[in-house]
Design a protein around this motif. Structure first.
Motif, PDB file in Angstrom:
ATOM      1  N   LEU A 336       7.223  -6.778  28.113  1.00 13.14           N
ATOM      2  CA  LEU A 336       7.573  -5.865  27.016  1.00 13.14           C
ATOM      3  C   LEU A 336       9.067  -5.551  27.042  1.00 13.14           C
ATOM      4  CD1 LEU A 336       4.566  -3.352  27.062  1.00 13.14           C
ATOM      5  CD2 LEU A 336       5.125  -5.006  25.256  1.00 13.14           C
ATOM      6  N   GLY A 337       9.600  -5.319  28.244  1.00 12.43           N
ATOM      7  CA  GLY A 337      11.033  -5.089  28.363  1.00 12.43           C
ATOM      8  C   GLY A 337      11.838  -6.311  27.964  1.00 12.43           C
ATOM      9  N   ALA A 338      11.339  -7.495  28.336  1.00 15.57           N
ATOM     10  CA  ALA A 338      12.028  -8.733  27.957  1.00 15.57           C
ATOM     11  C   ALA A 338      12.029  -8.912  26.448  1.00 15.57           C
ATOM     12  CB  ALA A 338      11.353  -9.927  28.635  1.00 15.57           C
ATOM     13  N   TYR A 339      10.895  -8.612  25.806  1.00 15.25           N
ATOM     14  CA  TYR A 339      10.820  -8.740  24.342  1.00 15.25           C
ATOM     15  C   TYR A 339      11.799  -7.787  23.664  1.00 15.25           C
ATOM     16  CZ  TYR A 339       9.063  -8.720  19.579  1.00 15.25           C
ATOM     17  OH  TYR A 339       8.968  -8.800  18.204  1.00 15.25           O
ATOM     18  N   ASP A 340      11.889  -6.562  24.169  1.00 15.94           N
ATOM     19  CA  ASP A 340      12.841  -5.599  23.599  1.00 15.94           C
ATOM     20  C   ASP A 340      14.276  -6.106  23.750  1.00 15.94           C
ATOM     21  OD1 ASP A 340      10.829  -3.891  22.858  1.00 15.94           O
ATOM     22  OD2 ASP A 340      11.007  -2.598  24.625  1.00 15.94           O
ATOM     23  N   ASN A 341      14.576  -6.700  24.890  1.00 17.91           N
ATOM     24  CA  ASN A 341      15.916  -7.245  25.102  1.00 17.91           C
ATOM     25  C   ASN A 341      16.209  -8.407  24.154  1.00 17.91           C
ATOM     26  OD1 ASN A 341      17.011  -5.556  27.052  1.00 17.91           O
ATOM     27  ND2 ASN A 341      16.258  -6.762  28.766  1.00 17.91           N
ATOM     28  N   LEU A 342      15.229  -9.299  23.995  1.00 20.78           N
ATOM     29  CA  LEU A 342      15.417 -10.442  23.102  1.00 20.78           C
ATOM     30  C   LEU A 342      15.598  -9.986  21.657  1.00 20.78           C
ATOM     31  CD1 LEU A 342      12.787 -13.024  24.424  1.00 20.78           C
ATOM     32  CD2 LEU A 342      15.152 -12.682  25.129  1.00 20.78           C
ATOM     33  N   LYS A 343      14.822  -8.992  21.266  1.00 23.43           N
ATOM     34  CA  LYS A 343      14.921  -8.462  19.902  1.00 23.43           C
ATOM     35  C   LYS A 343      16.274  -7.810  19.672  1.00 23.43           C
ATOM     36  CE  LYS A 343      12.477  -5.453  16.640  1.00 23.43           C
ATOM     37  NZ  LYS A 343      11.325  -4.516  16.472  1.00 23.43           N
ATOM     38  N   ALA A 344      16.735  -7.017  20.636  1.00 20.46           N
ATOM     39  CA  ALA A 344      18.033  -6.346  20.502  1.00 20.46           C
ATOM     40  C   ALA A 344      19.176  -7.350  20.460  1.00 20.46           C
ATOM     41  CB  ALA A 344      18.233  -5.363  21.659  1.00 20.46           C
ATOM     42  N   ALA A 345      19.015  -8.473  21.163  1.00 21.45           N
ATOM     43  CA  ALA A 345      20.067  -9.487  21.202  1.00 21.45           C
ATOM     44  C   ALA A 345      19.965 -10.487  20.055  1.00 21.45           C
ATOM     45  CB  ALA A 345      20.006 -10.240  22.534  1.00 21.45           C
ATOM     46  N   GLY A 346      18.942 -10.338  19.205  1.00 25.97           N
ATOM     47  CA  GLY A 346      18.760 -11.269  18.095  1.00 25.97           C
ATOM     48  C   GLY A 346      18.276 -12.635  18.548  1.00 25.97           C
ATOM     49  N   LEU A 347      17.523 -12.689  19.657  1.00 31.11           N
ATOM     50  CA  LEU A 347      17.098 -13.969  20.225  1.00 31.11           C
ATOM     51  C   LEU A 347      15.580 -14.099  20.320  1.00 31.11           C
ATOM     52  CD1 LEU A 347      19.685 -14.277  23.152  1.00 31.11           C
ATOM     53  CD2 LEU A 347      19.698 -15.566  21.006  1.00 31.11           C
ATOM     54  N   LYS A 348      14.846 -13.226  19.642  1.00 29.97           N
ATOM     55  CA  LYS A 348      13.388 -13.271  19.793  1.00 29.97           C
ATOM     56  C   LYS A 348      12.783 -14.562  19.263  1.00 29.97           C
ATOM     57  CE  LYS A 348      12.247 -10.772  15.522  1.00 29.97           C
ATOM     58  NZ  LYS A 348      11.507  -9.622  14.949  1.00 29.97           N
ATOM     59  N   ASN A 349      13.491 -15.246  18.353  1.00 32.53           N
ATOM     60  CA  ASN A 349      13.002 -16.525  17.833  1.00 32.53           C
ATOM     61  C   ASN A 349      13.556 -17.716  18.605  1.00 32.53           C
ATOM     62  OD1 ASN A 349      11.549 -15.232  15.753  1.00 32.53           O
ATOM     63  ND2 ASN A 349      13.372 -15.147  14.460  1.00 32.53           N
ATOM     64  N   LYS A 350      14.404 -17.444  19.574  1.00 32.51           N
ATOM     65  CA  LYS A 350      15.015 -18.514  20.371  1.00 32.51           C
ATOM     66  C   LYS A 350      14.335 -18.707  21.724  1.00 32.51           C
ATOM     67  CE  LYS A 350      18.769 -19.724  17.923  1.00 32.51           C
ATOM     68  NZ  LYS A 350      19.135 -21.122  17.609  1.00 32.51           N
TER      69      LYS A 350
END
Length: 503
Positions: A336-350
């Motif tokens: 969950l923390g990793a997903y929040d980080n990816l979303k904040a960095a604009g990388l959730k689709n990467k």
């Protein structure tokens, strides 16, 4: 008494002299990075610092990933003589850092000013290039639309046409006012930056001194005392004004038994503080070093089977975007923390995230190009004997010729070393891990040809780790670097998978 030679911040137009602070053990990574990213020359190191010359602007300097902070160098010289010397003489030596060579200070301030001015001009040109054409296009579109509507609506009442024109003019004016105010705000900000930097011939510059002391000097003076002595000398020499709260300029001084270094922080926020990381896990500089050692190529399949908060994948994806990244972890909270980080960095689709165990990965054998991971350790995440089964699963999914880069605790490193009795001789190319031209810049001259080329402690430390780390199955060690994590040390180890028949 002969004057001590110094390495000052003054440099010709060909480049300015900088230094970066780095975590212990990360100096080789930083040296490689400044050469590759900034085309830096005269690259040298002392423990915790890397010195280099470059023509790069602030935009490029901001991209350094393995550095903690970046400084414009004012001077670097031998340590102050504090043995069998009175306190008054030591005080005089500190003051000589400023009084003996004021020109190097003024040259450094001039370089600092020019860097800020160039950055401000680039931002201003960018704003002018981006906004006015946009406004002009909008105005033209509105006028053309108005003409077309007028031609096609001759039967409309005159009062209706006037109302339409009035509304259109008001909208155009509002848009113009918006962009004008935006330009004014940006211009005012840039003018403030230039005004603060314009210090070579002005007396209204405000400053503060940050000081670090260790070794013999720290037994005689505190950092606060050294800072106060330096501040008084600067005020007397240049007429600058001290401001501890919001200065235009900060002076950084580090005194110890090995060197005396003075510089200007180029950015107030450390380079290691990543704006795109919402929740910090592994230190960003360590994460980037792990990814850089993996030699990621476009189109590769990169896996972190114990991704935690995803810091390694974030650093890798920011630097090498055209790659398929997968992060796995068994913990709900970590994912969950990793997903929040990816979303904040604009990388959730990467980056794809999976909730699986590292010892039972749902991947075909030999399907992964690169594995990068921070093997958990400490009281909260203790693996113990599982380190061997973890490596067995990693070895299974990694294709022949692929690389594994791991951050290992001292205990994990020792377990791997003691767990295998056989060894595979490495050729000289694979076993050489140090920089071929590492120079140790204890000589303050720091010029090409004057610094000593040495068998550096960094190279020796890396080679010692490598020699003592046995291969595991088809994995053979390629590089090993001992690094500091603050209160404890760890090892960055790289392995390459060889064909089983070759064993």
């Amino acid at each position: 008494m002969a004057a001590i030679p110094t390495d000052s911040g003054s440099r010709p137009a060909a480049g300015a002299r900088f230094f970066c602070t780095a975590g212990r053990g990360l100096e080789p990574f930083l040296m490689r990075e400044v050469r590759a990213r900034l085309a830096a020359t005269q690259v040298e190191y002392i423990s915790g610092k890397v010195f280099f010359t470059t023509c790069s602007d602030l935009n490029m300097l901001k991209k350094l990933k393995s550095a903690e902070r970046l400084f414009l160098l004012i001077k670097k010289q031998f340590p102050l003589n504090v043995s069998s010397v009175s306190k008054g003489k030591i005080l005089s030596e500190i003051q000589r850092l400023i009084n003996d060579d004021p020109e190097s200070w003024l040259n450094a301030i001039s370089t600092w000013k020019n860097l800020l001015e160039l950055d401000a001009k680039k931002d201003k040109l960018f704003q002018r290039a981006a906004n006015p054409p946009k406004r002009k296009v909008e105005e033209n579109d509105i006028i053309n639309a108005k003409k077309l509507k007028t031609e096609q609506s001759q039967e409309l009442q005159e009062s209706g046409e006037c109302l339409l024109e009035k509304q259109t003019e008001e909208e155009t004016q509002e848009q113009g006012d918006f962009f004008t105010e935006r330009e004014k705000s940006q211009e005012a900000f840039q003018n403030d930056v230039v005004k603060a930097a314009d210090a070579k011939n002005q007396k209204d510059l405000t400053f503060r001194v940050s000081c670090r002391c260790s070794g013999a000097i720290a037994k005689t003076f505190t950092a606060q005392e050294v800072g106060r002595i330096t501040g008084i000398a600067l005020m007397k020499q240049f007429g600058w004004k001290a401001d501890l709260r919001n200065p235009n300029l900060e002076i950084f001084i580090h005194l110890n038994d090995i060197y005396s270094v003075v510089g200007i922080p180029v950015f107030r926020i450390p380079l290691a503080s990543r704006a795109y990381i919402k929740t910090a896990g592994l230190r960003s500089t360590i994460a980037w070093a792990l990814a850089s050692l993996a030699e990621i190529q476009a189109g590769a399949f990169v896996l972190d089977p114990m991704c935690g908060l995803g810091t390694i994948l974030l650093e890798a994806a920011k630097e090498w975007p055209d790659v398929y990244y997968v992060g796995a972890d068994v913990s709900d909270s970590q994912l969950l923390g990793a997903y929040d980080n990816l979303k904040a960095a604009g990388l959730k689709n990467k980056i794809e995230l999976l909730q699986v165990s590292v010892i039972d990965l749902p991947l075909p054998s030999e399907s992964v190009d690169i594995i990068i991971s921070d093997i958990p350790f400490g009281k909260k995440f203790k693996l113990g004997e599982d380190i061997k089964s973890i490596l067995q699963e990693m070895e299974r999914v990694l294709h022949v010729g692929g690389a594994i880069v791991l951050l290992l605790s001292e205990e994990h490193h020792r377990r791997l070393k003691d767990g295998e009795q056989s060894s595979i001789p490495l050729n000289s190319k694979d076993s050489h891990t140090g920089e071929p031209s590492i120079k140790k810049c204890l000589k303050p001259g720091g010029k090409t040809g004057t610094s000593e080329t040495v068998s550096s402690s960094l190279e020796a430390s890396s080679q010692e780790c490598l020699d003592k780390t046995p291969p595991f199955g088809s994995l053979v060690p390629v590089e090993c670097h001992k690094v500091s994590l603050g209160r404890t040390d760890a090892f960055i180890c790289k392995y390459r998978k060889l064909p089983s028949l070759g064993l």
